[in-house]
Each structure stands twice: as structure tokens, then as C-alpha cells.
Design a protein around this motif. Structure first.
Motif, short mmCIF file in Angstrom:
data_model
loop_
_atom_site.label_atom_id
_atom_site.label_comp_id
_atom_site.label_asym_id
_atom_site.label_seq_id
_atom_site.Cartn_x
_atom_site.Cartn_y
_atom_site.Cartn_z
N ALA A 100 51.59 32.48 52.95
CA ALA A 100 52.98 32.85 52.72
C ALA A 100 53.88 31.61 52.76
O ALA A 100 54.81 31.48 51.96
N ALA A 103 53.96 29.81 49.41
CA ALA A 103 54.87 30.39 48.42
C ALA A 103 56.31 29.96 48.71
O ALA A 103 57.06 29.59 47.80
N ARG A 119 61.32 30.23 39.72
CA ARG A 119 60.02 30.88 39.66
C ARG A 119 59.03 30.16 38.74
O ARG A 119 57.91 29.84 39.17
N CYS A 321 50.47 32.03 43.73
CA CYS A 321 51.21 32.32 42.49
C CYS A 321 51.66 33.77 42.46
O CYS A 321 52.79 34.09 42.06
N GLY A 322 50.80 34.68 42.91
CA GLY A 322 51.18 36.07 42.98
C GLY A 322 52.34 36.31 43.91
O GLY A 322 53.27 37.08 43.60
N LEU A 323 52.32 35.63 45.06
CA LEU A 323 53.43 35.78 46.01
C LEU A 323 54.72 35.20 45.46
O LEU A 323 55.81 35.76 45.67
N LEU A 325 55.60 35.17 42.37
CA LEU A 325 56.11 36.11 41.38
C LEU A 325 56.82 37.31 42.01
O LEU A 325 57.65 37.95 41.36
N LEU A 326 56.49 37.60 43.28
CA LEU A 326 57.13 38.74 43.93
C LEU A 326 58.59 38.46 44.27
O LEU A 326 59.36 39.38 44.50
N GLY A 327 58.97 37.20 44.33
CA GLY A 327 60.36 36.88 44.61
C GLY A 327 60.48 35.79 45.67
O GLY A 327 59.51 35.12 46.00
N ASP A 328 61.68 35.61 46.18
CA ASP A 328 61.98 34.59 47.17
C ASP A 328 61.50 35.07 48.53
O ASP A 328 62.07 35.99 49.12
N LEU A 329 60.46 34.43 49.04
CA LEU A 329 59.85 34.89 50.29
C LEU A 329 60.41 34.20 51.53
O LEU A 329 60.00 34.51 52.64
#
Length: 410
Positions: A100, A103, A119, A321-323, A325-329
């Protein structure tokens, strides 16, 4: 691909650079403001507390890595000293927390380097750095040293230009609890020294190199953080620092050098890339070690012709990369703090159990480090602690199911 040991290609300078490059991540450009908001000028005390806990953890990591010079860090140490379940808990906490963080680091880099295109630029950074890691550990070390040099030039130049503008603002100090909370925020700026331990299988003469590299990297980071912290307080004061979204940029503006503020953006971008590069490297090695013992899918345990855990590295890159794409973590990865503190608590417990012939530092440091991790974890916001405990619990349940299905793996 074959499951073989990794080549020992890293010397003392390489290992130290990877550790220091991991610590001088984007956090140094942002962590001081929330710490000041919590503790005021007490952030210097918080910095000392965080640095002491980090020192205890670093000595434990170095002592263990010298005795067990293979990939995996505390995942390996926990298995060897305390048992498979303790090792899994440490490894799982490290993998999920730091993935995490990858990301968030990629998004932080993109925010500085290409505002408005975060992104796609973050994705590109992850892909490129994953490819660098797959090219071999010597390429990773070289890239880390280049990025580290940029960060050091920016940080030292900024503080040198800003110090003449120092004055004596009114300082306010938070309560002891506030200081502990600030120490919890600042602690993670030091966590990069663990990357050296996770690369122990690739370090030449690990019994000598790892302890020296860990302590050299930590000493350099503490000295630089103290310099930056004192400069921020003397120039901006705790109140202005607490509300600053870009403290180092504000330092240059206050000192009369607003035209140089783009250099801070360059430094922050380089720091983010350096930390991201080291994070992917460490997670890949820990994942490979866990896969060797079937705590993660076995296909991650193999190495490429360049003696790199390429499958683990590529898998980590794909998940990051998947995380992304989910947005701002950046606002929702508080559980990673809980995972890292759990990781280091187990590190100290392992070091405490080592026999006298493997010891390099007194057991009192292990007790202090374990206690420090527990106290800092207890001061985390409840939501972060609950999220961290929940994710760790899911991993333990999955391992329980897998062990019951396939039989004990050791």
C-alpha cells in the motif's frame, strides 16, 4: 526459471545507499507538518523518541541479518527463532503494509512531477522501476545512489539557504501523548533500514556489511532529520509549520528564494522514486522468501537468469498498479503503520531470543524496542489500529485454512 539462492553483489556502499534511500523518501518532505500540528515544537522530542526506537529496531535487524543472511528479513527471523506463525505474521504485515505504501509513494511522485496527471504517471513510474529491479540488484543499487544524491543536494541546499532567515518564534509544546503520537508519525521516516535486512542474501560478507550499513544509514538519516526539523522550527515556527502543505518550499520562500522552489519538487520526486524503488525490491524479496515456505503461492519463489526474483517483483508491480488505479490511497493506508510496528516488535522479540554467541548488542535494547513499538502502536488512531489488526487477521485466517487443507508446511 529455477529456485536458487541469489548472488551476493552488494557491497557496504550499495547496502548503505539502499537503506538511506529508503528512509529519505517523500515522508521527509511532508511528515514534519502533521508532527508539528500534533506536538508543536515537541516534534524535536518526538523525533528523538522515534529515532531511539528506530535505533533499537535497527540493531535487532542487523544482529539477526548477520546470523541469518538470506532474503526475507523478519519473516525469516521469526520462522527461525520464534516459529512459522510468528514469521508469517511479520512477513504478511510487511507485504501488505508496504505494498500500500508503494501505491502512495507512486502517487506522491506523480503529484510533484506531473500535477493533474497523477494516475498515468504513477503507473509509468511503477512499471519502469519494476523493470529496473528485474534487470538486477546492481542496477537497483545504482539507480538508488543516483536518486539519493539528488535528494541530498536538494535537502542540504535548502537548509543552508534557509538557516540565515532563522529567528526565535514562540514555541509551544504538546502533551506527552501528543509527542508520542508525533513520534508515531515520524517513526516511519526511519523504517527504510529494514530494506538492508531483506536483501541479506545479496550482500557480500553479510556478517560485517549488514550491521555497518544499517547503522550508517540510520545515523545519516537521524542527523539529516534533526537538521531539517531544527531549521523548520527556527524559520517557520511550529504554528506555521503545522499548517504548511509544503514546508520545504515555504522555507525557501521565507528565506527569499522563491525562484528555487521548483528544486524542492525535483527533490521530492526523486525521494519518492528512491523509496518506491527500494520498497518494490524489499517486498519482492520477502514475497519470494514466503513463497519458498508456501506461505505465498509457490510460483513466486523462482528466480530469473539474472538471479532476481522476477516473478515476485512483477507481481508486486502489478498489484501496486492495481492499487494506483483505485485512486489516491494516501489517506487510507493507516493500517500499514500498524503492520510495520508489528513487524518490528517481532524483530525485537527474535533478537531477544538469540544466543550469546550471536549477540552484538545488549538485550535491553530489544526490550526497549519492543516496548517502543507497542507504545507507538497504541497511540495510533483507533481506525488505523483496527484496520491493521483486521488485515493481519485475514492473513492469519487464510494461512490457517491453507495449513489445514494442505497439511503443515513448517
Amino acid at each position: 526459471m529455477a529456485q536458487v539462492t541469489l548472488a551476493r553483489r552488494l557491497g557496504p556502499l550499495d547496502a548503505t545507499a539502499i537503506g538511506l534511500g529508503s528512509m529519505l523518501g517523500a515522508g521527509v518532505f511532508a511528515a514534519f507538518a502533521p508532527a508539528a500540528a500534533t506536538a508543536g515544537s515537541g516534534l524535536l522530542i518526538a523525533l528523538a523518541v522515534a529515532g531511539f526506537v528506530a535505533y533499537c529496531n535497527a540493531t535487532a535487524s542487523a544482529q539477526l541479518a548477520a546470523a541469518y543472511p538470506a532474503s526475507g528479513g523478519t519473516y525469516l527471523f521469526g520462522r527461525e527463532v520464534l516459529g512459522p506463525w510468528w514469521g508469517f505474521t511479520a512477513g504478511w504485515g510487511f507485504v501488505i503494509g508496504k505494498t500500500a505504501s508503494c501505491a502512495a509513494m507512486a502517487l506522491t511522485f506523480a503529484a510533484y512531477a506531473a500535477p493533474g496527471f497523477e494516475r498515468p504517471v504513477a503507473l509509468a513510474a511503477v512499471v519502469v522501476l519494476t523493470a529496473v529491479n528485474c534487470a538486477g540488484i546492481t542496477r537497483t543499487a545504482l539507480a538508488t545512489k543516483v536518486l539519493l544524491a539528488v535528494v541530498l543536494v536538494v535537502l542540504l541546499t535548502t537548509t543552508a539557504l534557509a538557516l540565515p532567515a532563522a529567528h526565535h518564534p514562540q514555541w509551544t509544546t504538546g502533551s506527552p501523548l501528543d509527542i508520542l503520537q508525533a513520534a508515531g508519525l515520524l517513526f516511519f521516516a526511519f523504517a527504510g533500514y529494514a530494506r538492508i535486512a531483506t536483501l541479506a542474501e545479496e550482500v557480500r560478507d553479510p556478517g560485517r556489511t549488514i550491521p555497518r550499513a544499517v547503522l550508517a544509514a540510520l545515523t545519516g538519516a537521524i542527523a539529516l532529520y534533526l537538521l531539517i526539523g531544527v531549521t523548520l522550527l527556527l524559520v517557520l515556527g511550529p504554528d506555521r509549520l503545522a499548517t504548511s502543505s509544503a514546508p520545504l518550499t515555504d522555507l525557501l520562500t521565507t528565506a527569499g528564494y522563491p525562484s528555487l522552489t521548483p528544486a524542492v519538487r525535483v527533490g521530492a520526486a526523486a525521494a519518492s522514486l528512491g523509496a518506491l524503488l527500494a520498497l518494490i525490491t524489499g517486498i519482492g524479496r520477502t514475497s519470494m522468501a514466503m513463497a519458498r515456505n508456501r506461505d505465498l503461492p509457490r510460483f513466486l519463489a523462482t528466480t530469473s537468469t539474472r538471479q532476481v526474483p522476477a516473478r515476485a517483483e512483477i507481481t508486486v508491480g502489478a498489484v501496486v498498479c492495481g492499487l494506483v488505479l483505485l485512486g489516491d490511497l494516501r489517506g487510507v493506508i493507516g493500517f500499514s503503520s500498524f503492520g510495520v510496528l508489528t513487524y518490528y516488535a517481532i524483530t525485537n522479540a527474535c533478537a531477544y531470543r538469540q544466543p550469546p554467541e550471536q549477540r552484538r548488542w545488549p538485550r535491553a535494547l530489544n526490550l526497549a524496542g519492543f516496548t517502543g513499538c507497542a507504545v507507538l502502536a497504541a497511540t495510533l488512531p483507533p481506525v488505523s489500529a483496527l484496520a491493521g489488526a483486521g488485515v493481519l487477521g485475514i492473513g492469519l485466517l487464510l494461512r490457517t485454512w491453507a495449513t489445514a487443507w494442505a497439511g503443515p508446511t513448517g
